[in-house]
Design a protein around this motif. Structure first.
Motif, PDB file in Angstrom:
ATOM      1  N   ARG A  93       0.873  -1.170   0.000  1.00 17.31           N
ATOM      2  CA  ARG A  93       0.000   0.000   0.000  1.00 17.31           C
ATOM      3  C   ARG A  93       0.904   1.211   0.000  1.00 17.31           C
ATOM      4  N   GLU A  94       0.672   2.069  -0.967  1.00 21.74           N
ATOM      5  CA  GLU A  94       1.537   3.221  -1.163  1.00 21.74           C
ATOM      6  C   GLU A  94       1.620   4.065   0.110  1.00 21.74           C
ATOM      7  N   THR A  95       2.847   4.423   0.467  1.00 21.52           N
ATOM      8  CA  THR A  95       3.071   5.287   1.615  1.00 21.52           C
ATOM      9  C   THR A  95       3.095   6.730   1.152  1.00 21.52           C
ATOM     10  N   ARG A  97       3.846  10.540   2.187  1.00 18.23           N
ATOM     11  CA  ARG A  97       4.513  11.402   3.156  1.00 18.23           C
ATOM     12  C   ARG A  97       4.335  12.836   2.686  1.00 18.23           C
ATOM     13  N   PRO A 291      -3.734   7.472  -1.163  1.00 15.71           N
ATOM     14  CA  PRO A 291      -3.359   8.089   0.119  1.00 15.71           C
ATOM     15  C   PRO A 291      -3.249   9.605   0.060  1.00 15.71           C
TER      16      PRO A 291
END
Length: 323
Positions: A93-95, A97, A291
């Motif tokens: 799952r793409e993080t 930031r 995200p």
């Protein structure tokens, strides 16, 4: 990127690679079957199929173990990497930031929501994610869903309907109205009576070809007729007109509360119960789990709540207003 022969891969059951890897790790048909939670006969069938397709014995029984052939040893590392990459791609799952992100978000607005939301939202984003930029764009109710579909907008905030199954949405708040006028040009008692409201000329917001604009349906439903002197797409144009002309403007309560006192205008409840579309947030289904998009959407409500909490109230707010 090299071309993938999809037809040949389609004809090869890729589950056989999983079976091969299990056999390499267990060196036993029985234990490999247990690892994959299948019957031993099914694993034996997989091994037989692999031997035919790869034209090699692959595993030879030596005592109680299955010893890989030279061909199997040569294939092992590559197949293991393929499976590790596939597992990583499926489970990853793409993080996101925000402090490191470099991106521009396009947000479609009803005109009044732009001026209410964008300053506070920009301040929040600037503090949390200095590399993220926000582009505000006008979005009409009859165009907003297409703009989301075409990727012209990442998010839309305003008096928009829910759209189709390919759209997602969230209710934000009920919309309410106030009217305002210049007391130096119109000697009217507050709160305005129905007769006073109907006998004066009006300035309205219109984002289409109708002079009655955003209030057309509400006025029709109330069974009345307004004498409209002017209409414009931007509420600041309407308010500026009210400053200089003896007309009444009917606008969202949050806009009147914030700007009318700054312009020397007097606010009053609207003497009719106009039904108006609530304010919602819309986005395309394909970005629902993104995200970055989730992060942006989660900022909207706190910013609106902060605006509402710090907004002074001028005049009397309409009885049906929900803060």
């Amino acid at each position: 990127m090299s071309s993938i022969d999809h037809f040949n891969l389609w004809s090869f059951d890729l589950n056989l690679l999983v079976a091969f890897d299990a056999l390499m790790r267990e060196r036993s048909v029985t234990r490999a079957a247990g690892r994959l939670k299948i019957q031993q006969s099914a694993m034996s069938h997989n091994l037989g199929t692999l031997r035919v397709l790869l034209d090699d014995e692959l595993f030879v029984r030596v005592g109680h173990a299955m010893k890989p052939t030279a061909r199997a040893e040569a294939l092992s590392a590559a197949i293991s990497r393929i499976l590790e990459q596939a597992q990583g791609a499926i489970t990853m799952r793409e993080t996101f930031r925000p402090e490191r992100e470099e991106r521009t978000f396009s947000i479609g607005f009803s005109s009044e929501l732009e001026v209410l939301l964008m300053p506070g939202l920009t301040a929040h984003v600037r503090r949390l994610a200095p590399g993220i930029r926000l582009l505000a764009r006008p979005a009409q109710p009859d165009e907003v869903h297409r703009m989301l579909d075409d990727g012209e907008l990442d998010l839309a905030v305003g008096c928009f309907g829910g759209g189709a199954e390919r759209h997602r949405g969230k209710f934000l708040f009920e919309q309410s109205l106030l009217c305002c006028f210049n007391p130096a040009l119109l000697n009217l008692a507050v709160p305005l009576s129905r007769d006073a409201y109907l006998t004066q000329r009006h300035a309205l917001v219109s984002q289409n070809a109708s002079i009655r604009g955003c209030l057309e349906d509400a006025v029709h439903a109330a069974g009345i007729e307004l004498d409209v002197a002017m209409a414009a797409p931007e509420f600041l144009t309407v308010l500026s007109t009210v400053m200089q002309t003896p007309v009444i403007a009917t606008l969202p309560a949050r806009i009147v509360n914030r700007f009318a006192p700054l312009m020397g205008l007097l606010a009053s409840p609207v003497p009719f119960d106009f039904a108006v579309t609530p304010i919602s947030m819309l986005w395309a289904a394909q970005s629902d789990r993104d995200p970055a998009s989730e992060w942006l959407r989660q900022l909207v409500e706190p910013v609106l709540a902060q605006i509402e909490g710090g907004m002074p109230s001028y005049g009397t707010v309409a009885a049906n207003e929900i803060a």
